[in-house]
Design an enzyme around this catalytic site. Structure first.
Site, PDB file in Angstrom:
ATOM      1  N   CYS A  35       8.012  63.089  46.822  1.00 20.92           N
ATOM      2  CA  CYS A  35       8.656  63.584  45.598  1.00 20.92           C
ATOM      3  C   CYS A  35       9.483  62.491  44.933  1.00 20.92           C
ATOM      4  CB  CYS A  35       9.530  64.804  45.904  1.00 20.92           C
ATOM      5  SG  CYS A  35      10.910  64.444  46.994  1.00 20.92           S
ATOM      6  N   CYS A 104      13.692  69.232  51.337  1.00 18.15           N
ATOM      7  CA  CYS A 104      14.922  68.764  50.700  1.00 18.15           C
ATOM      8  C   CYS A 104      16.081  68.818  51.704  1.00 18.15           C
ATOM      9  CB  CYS A 104      15.248  69.607  49.473  1.00 18.15           C
ATOM     10  SG  CYS A 104      13.814  69.947  48.429  1.00 18.15           S
TER      11      CYS A 104
END
Ligand code: FES
Length: 124
Positions: A35, A104
């Site tokens: 990402c 995350c």
């Protein structure tokens, strides 16, 4: 059901402990190649206790919320306890993250671990 919990939204909108510690005792920076998000953690440690922690996150909302929550979870804790912090604990403290956003919270765990490793290296 909302995609993100109230807690995620709160820590995303009002992240705790954002910033830099100039004379940090440990600094860790990690990134996720997929990402492209980057997280940097700064630790101020005295007597093996985390007195202060700050972060800079260039990333998605979940990464910001995860960094914020992770700093809250380790502040004031002994180094040995902070070493045990898992991404699961971060995600749980946020009342959950969507499955495709769990990485995350992994970034937050890794950033703290990297900063603690840096501290230990400096200690010799
Ligand atoms: Fe990669 Fe959130 S999308 S850290």
């Amino acid at each position: 059901m909302a995609l993100y919990s109230e807690k995620v939204m709160d820590h995303f909108r009002n992240p705790r402990n954002v910033g830099v510690i100039e004379d940090a005792d440990g600094v860790g920076e990690v990134g996720n190649a997929k990402c492209g998000d980057i997280m940097k953690m700064y630790l101020k440690i005295e007597d093996d206790v985390i007195r202060d922690v700050k972060f800079e996150t260039f990333g998605c909302g979940s990464a910001i919320a995860s960094s914020s929550m992770a700093t809250e979870l380790i502040k004031g804790k002994p180094v040995s306890e902070a070493m045990q912090l898992t991404n699961k604990a971060v995600a749980e403290a946020l009342d959950g993250l969507p499955a495709h956003k769990l990485h995350c919270s992994v970034l937050a765990e890794e950033a703290i671990r990297a900063a603690l490793d840096d501290y230990k290296k400096k200690q010799g």
